[in-house]
Design a protein around this motif. Sequence first.
Motif, PDB file in Angstrom:
ATOM      1  N   ASP A 328      34.787 -48.455  28.934  1.00  0.00           N
ATOM      2  CA  ASP A 328      33.725 -47.557  28.995  1.00  0.00           C
ATOM      3  C   ASP A 328      32.574 -48.515  29.344  1.00  0.00           C
ATOM      4  N   LEU A 329      33.328 -49.717  29.731  1.00  0.00           N
ATOM      5  CA  LEU A 329      31.136 -49.860  30.076  1.00  0.00           C
ATOM      6  C   LEU A 329      30.622 -50.498  31.422  1.00  0.00           C
ATOM      7  N   GLN A 330      29.749 -50.645  32.075  1.00  0.00           N
ATOM      8  CA  GLN A 330      29.197 -49.891  33.052  1.00  0.00           C
ATOM      9  C   GLN A 330      27.366 -50.860  33.166  1.00  0.00           C
ATOM     10  N   LEU A 331      27.233 -51.797  34.499  1.00  0.00           N
ATOM     11  CA  LEU A 331      26.199 -52.672  34.662  1.00  0.00           C
ATOM     12  C   LEU A 331      25.598 -51.619  35.133  1.00  0.00           C
ATOM     13  N   VAL A 332      24.034 -51.711  34.921  1.00  0.00           N
ATOM     14  CA  VAL A 332      23.355 -51.036  35.071  1.00  0.00           C
ATOM     15  C   VAL A 332      22.137 -51.287  35.980  1.00  0.00           C
ATOM     16  N   GLY A 333      21.299 -51.531  37.398  1.00  0.00           N
ATOM     17  CA  GLY A 333      20.657 -52.447  38.011  1.00  0.00           C
ATOM     18  C   GLY A 333      20.231 -53.867  37.567  1.00  0.00           C
ATOM     19  N   HIS A 334      19.912 -54.345  37.340  1.00  0.00           N
ATOM     20  CA  HIS A 334      19.289 -55.866  37.785  1.00  0.00           C
ATOM     21  C   HIS A 334      18.821 -56.725  36.599  1.00  0.00           C
ATOM     22  N   SER A 335      18.938 -57.729  36.589  1.00  0.00           N
ATOM     23  CA  SER A 335      18.161 -58.348  35.290  1.00  0.00           C
ATOM     24  C   SER A 335      17.897 -59.514  35.704  1.00  0.00           C
ATOM     25  N   ILE A 336      16.935 -59.793  35.434  1.00  0.00           N
ATOM     26  CA  ILE A 336      16.221 -61.527  35.766  1.00  0.00           C
ATOM     27  C   ILE A 336      15.695 -62.052  34.060  1.00  0.00           C
TER      28      ILE A 336
END
Length: 504
Positions: A328-336
């Motif tokens: 159910d888990l997805q990574l969306v975009g990018h974070s720094i």
Amino acid sequence: MPLFDKILVANRGEIAVRIIRACREMGIGTVAVHSEPDAGAPHTLLADEAVLIGPAPSSESYLRIDRIIEAAQATGAQAIHPGYGFLAERAPFADAVEEAGLVFLGPTADTIRSMGDKTEARRRMQTAEVPIVPGLVDPLSDADEAVAAADEMGYPVLLKAAAGGGGKGMRVVESAAELPRAFEAASREALAAFGDGSVYLERYLSRPRHIEIQVLGDTHGNVVHLGERECSIQRRHQKLVEEAPSAVLTPDERAAMGAAAVRAAEAVDYRGAGTVEFLYQDGEFFFLEMNTRLQVEHPVTELVTGLDLVEWQIRVAAGEKLPFAQGDLQLVGHSIECRITSEDPFHGFLPSTGRVEHLEIPSGPGVRWDGGVSEGFEIGLHYDPLLGKLIVHAATREAAIDRMARALDELVIRGLQTATPLHRRIMRNEAFRSGELSIRFLEEYAELLEPGADGGADARAAAIAAVLLEEAYRARRAPARIGGGSSTALPSWRASGWPWQGSV
């Protein structure tokens, strides 16, 4: 009904503010503990109640288990959140909390013990079929045993403290002639830092990346991972910049590393939020250690998953079952994330002290500031130099870097030196922008640490700081200091318009 009526936060600074905010959103009352110099700190003012637990030295305040538990009992708190640092990974603290009839918002004391002993952790990971760096799983008895093991393993090798991390008790050894002296030095340092001089030996990786996996487990046997964080830019084994996801992992590598982290957590019946750290080099990854607590860099995972990790720490500690599975888990975009510390990066990261005279926090789409200081607050040498964390989120890594560069240019902290200029340089560095990272990054690009003009950003920041609201600043009162009572109710302060509000 809230999961708990009241939670005591056994920490200070930005992480205490972060936890208090999560509790407020969940309808849970909060108790802050503080030392004498932290009487007017943002976390103290933000909580519903505040309890003075001692003078400035941590050994007489934030590390006093007895005083923290007394504060929880006196204020009617049902649970204690340790944050990170201080007592967060001390098994005796977790034991004491539970023995007092309170809930420890973290893993069990047994889990903390098993993963806090590095050699025991390596044994457990080996049993769980989690890849470990080739080396010994038992502490060395003396320098002669170290020489014999290294001769068989081949040089270079790495001596590491069995009882701790953070670079303490660690030595790289290039030859047999260096090993006896390095063994004695590592053992002495480990004894001083952790009360245990045991060290072990493992293969030394020349240019690894530091990649870690966030895990989350409940009390019903469910464990999931929330993707990876790249934490390769470090100094003295302390992280400076973190991002999610990593720029280098393939989908297959991400799945394999995530599965290994889940096996690691299951091997110690993990409860709550934790992190399994790996070294990655040439397509291989090896277990480094497990941090049995919330990490400083947890916001980048929150931004790419949409989950509030502090909220889930509280929910699983209250017995809730995770309502989502791995699929159910997805990574969306990018974070720094950039750690903003009170240090001078161009002079050996010397600590900087003084009063925060002016604080200008960047904002705009995809920009987050997790801070623990306010204008007028005095920064001393008693505690960790972390002032706050600047975090951004964007659709792509390139966009996130550009957004962070913009946000760093807008960040103004006047009154002391900070690491902000170094972060600006890193965001402009071509190797960083292309994802060519390793834990040797600052060694390989030493020019980043050379004193000198930092482009136009510092000049712009100085000009802004010199002009912005100077007259208003002079008229402002610094936050008032709390007297030395045992417990102070502060609900009215939330609406009184303190200068720090909106900037922490």
